[in-house]
Design a protein around this motif. Structure first.
Motif, mmCIF file in Angstrom:
data_model
loop_
_atom_site.group_PDB
_atom_site.id
_atom_site.type_symbol
_atom_site.label_atom_id
_atom_site.label_comp_id
_atom_site.label_asym_id
_atom_site.label_seq_id
_atom_site.Cartn_x
_atom_site.Cartn_y
_atom_site.Cartn_z
ATOM 1 N N HIS A 97 17.840 34.725 -48.261
ATOM 2 C CA HIS A 97 17.133 33.934 -49.270
ATOM 3 C C HIS A 97 16.065 33.077 -48.606
ATOM 4 C CE1 HIS A 97 16.553 30.354 -51.838
ATOM 5 N NE2 HIS A 97 16.521 31.266 -52.789
ATOM 6 N N SER A 98 16.422 32.396 -47.533
ATOM 7 C CA SER A 98 15.456 31.549 -46.818
ATOM 8 C C SER A 98 14.313 32.370 -46.234
ATOM 9 C CB SER A 98 16.155 30.795 -45.686
ATOM 10 O OG SER A 98 17.122 29.933 -46.209
ATOM 11 N N LEU A 99 14.637 33.553 -45.746
ATOM 12 C CA LEU A 99 13.639 34.428 -45.138
ATOM 13 C C LEU A 99 12.648 34.954 -46.171
ATOM 14 C CD1 LEU A 99 13.498 35.570 -42.149
ATOM 15 C CD2 LEU A 99 14.487 37.631 -43.090
ATOM 16 N N LEU A 100 13.147 35.261 -47.361
ATOM 17 C CA LEU A 100 12.316 35.890 -48.386
ATOM 18 C C LEU A 100 11.611 34.903 -49.309
ATOM 19 C CD1 LEU A 100 14.702 38.804 -49.388
ATOM 20 C CD2 LEU A 100 12.770 38.882 -47.817
ATOM 21 N N GLN A 101 12.101 33.697 -49.410
ATOM 22 C CA GLN A 101 11.556 32.735 -50.359
ATOM 23 C C GLN A 101 10.050 32.509 -50.223
ATOM 24 O OE1 GLN A 101 13.499 28.956 -50.296
ATOM 25 N NE2 GLN A 101 12.607 28.305 -52.225
ATOM 26 N N PRO A 102 9.492 32.354 -49.009
ATOM 27 C CA PRO A 102 8.033 32.124 -48.916
ATOM 28 C C PRO A 102 7.187 33.275 -49.452
ATOM 29 C CG PRO A 102 9.112 31.627 -46.829
ATOM 30 C CD PRO A 102 10.139 32.262 -47.716
ATOM 31 N N ILE A 103 7.741 34.454 -49.494
ATOM 32 C CA ILE A 103 6.998 35.615 -49.976
ATOM 33 C C ILE A 103 6.657 35.474 -51.451
ATOM 34 C CG2 ILE A 103 7.180 38.107 -50.407
ATOM 35 C CD1 ILE A 103 8.889 38.200 -47.822
ATOM 36 N N PHE A 104 7.502 34.754 -52.190
ATOM 37 C CA PHE A 104 7.315 34.655 -53.633
ATOM 38 C C PHE A 104 6.496 33.443 -54.060
ATOM 39 C CE2 PHE A 104 11.088 37.327 -53.218
ATOM 40 C CZ PHE A 104 10.671 38.404 -53.956
ATOM 41 N N SER A 105 5.855 32.786 -53.106
ATOM 42 C CA SER A 105 5.005 31.659 -53.479
ATOM 43 C C SER A 105 3.797 32.190 -54.244
ATOM 44 C CB SER A 105 4.556 30.881 -52.241
ATOM 45 O OG SER A 105 3.627 31.626 -51.512
ATOM 46 N N PRO A 106 3.285 31.410 -55.194
ATOM 47 C CA PRO A 106 2.169 31.896 -56.013
ATOM 48 C C PRO A 106 0.914 32.224 -55.216
ATOM 49 C CG PRO A 106 2.914 29.720 -56.761
ATOM 50 C CD PRO A 106 3.714 30.081 -55.556
ATOM 51 N N LYS A 108 27.162 45.617 -46.362
ATOM 52 C CA LYS A 108 27.828 44.315 -46.236
ATOM 53 C C LYS A 108 26.997 43.322 -45.432
ATOM 54 C CE LYS A 108 32.444 46.119 -46.839
ATOM 55 N NZ LYS A 108 33.775 46.293 -46.262
ATOM 56 N N PHE A 109 26.018 43.811 -44.695
ATOM 57 C CA PHE A 109 25.130 42.936 -43.925
ATOM 58 C C PHE A 109 24.468 41.929 -44.861
ATOM 59 C CE2 PHE A 109 21.012 41.768 -42.185
ATOM 60 C CZ PHE A 109 21.322 41.410 -40.884
ATOM 61 N N ALA A 110 24.013 42.397 -46.010
ATOM 62 C CA ALA A 110 23.335 41.522 -46.971
ATOM 63 C C ALA A 110 24.277 40.449 -47.493
ATOM 64 C CB ALA A 110 22.765 42.337 -48.122
ATOM 65 N N LEU A 111 25.518 40.801 -47.739
ATOM 66 C CA LEU A 111 26.480 39.819 -48.229
ATOM 67 C C LEU A 111 26.788 38.761 -47.176
ATOM 68 C CD1 LEU A 111 28.951 42.189 -50.096
ATOM 69 C CD2 LEU A 111 27.187 40.701 -51.080
ATOM 70 N N ARG A 112 26.900 39.186 -45.924
ATOM 71 C CA ARG A 112 27.200 38.242 -44.836
ATOM 72 C C ARG A 112 26.040 37.287 -44.579
ATOM 73 N NH1 ARG A 112 29.100 42.983 -42.097
ATOM 74 N NH2 ARG A 112 27.225 42.889 -40.812
ATOM 75 N N HIS A 113 24.836 37.712 -44.897
ATOM 76 C CA HIS A 113 23.648 36.917 -44.563
ATOM 77 C C HIS A 113 22.817 36.572 -45.795
ATOM 78 C CE1 HIS A 113 24.481 37.554 -40.346
ATOM 79 N NE2 HIS A 113 24.659 38.829 -40.612
ATOM 80 N N LEU A 114 23.472 36.413 -46.920
ATOM 81 C CA LEU A 114 22.761 36.168 -48.176
ATOM 82 C C LEU A 114 21.916 34.896 -48.124
ATOM 83 C CD1 LEU A 114 22.348 37.495 -50.871
ATOM 84 C CD2 LEU A 114 24.255 36.188 -51.762
ATOM 85 N N ALA A 115 22.480 33.799 -47.632
ATOM 86 C CA ALA A 115 21.726 32.535 -47.572
ATOM 87 C C ALA A 115 20.517 32.673 -46.635
ATOM 88 C CB ALA A 115 22.629 31.397 -47.114
#
Length: 121
Positions: A92-101, A82-89
């Motif tokens: 997302h912000s934490l992981l987004q830079p990892i997927f930059s080209p 449930k940790f992931a559900l509580r902190h989904l946004a």
């Protein structure tokens, strides 16, 4: 006394760095195991999401910091789904830079895949 040659010094430095990295990886594995055990003993423990954000904001080596954060997140999510559900946004912000080209961080992307695999279970 003899002074080591530049090549010998570089080789010694490389060997010392490799030994330190190996010791660091072993320590990280032990810490992850301890965290997993603790979260199994106290499944309702309050894990602060701000910890992950702070680790990335103060890190000088972003690749190592992301790997460390992802390993801890993986352990937390495995023990507290449930940790992931509580902190989904936030995740997302934490992981987004990892997927930059231009990230080129194969190990980090593999760690993200492992985390996402755990989330999908």
């Amino acid at each position: 006394t003899e002074t080591p040659s530049a090549g010998g010094s570089a080789a010694a430095n490389a060997a010392a760095q490799a030994a330190a990295a190996k010791a660091g990886n072993a320590l990280a594995g032990q810490a992850g195991g301890l965290l997993h055990s603790a979260l199994n003993l106290w499944p309702e423990a309050n894990v602060k999401f701000a910890y992950f954000e702070k680790q990335l904001s103060i890190a000088t080596d972003q690749v190592s910091a992301r790997l460390a954060v992802l390993r801890v997140l993986h352990t937390v999510v495995a023990c507290q789904p449930k940790f992931a559900l509580r902190h989904l946004a936030g995740m997302h912000s934490l992981l987004q830079p990892i997927f930059s080209p231009n990230s080129g961080q194969t190990k980090v992307i593999q760690a993200v895949c492992a985390l996402l695999g755990t989330l999908m279970q």
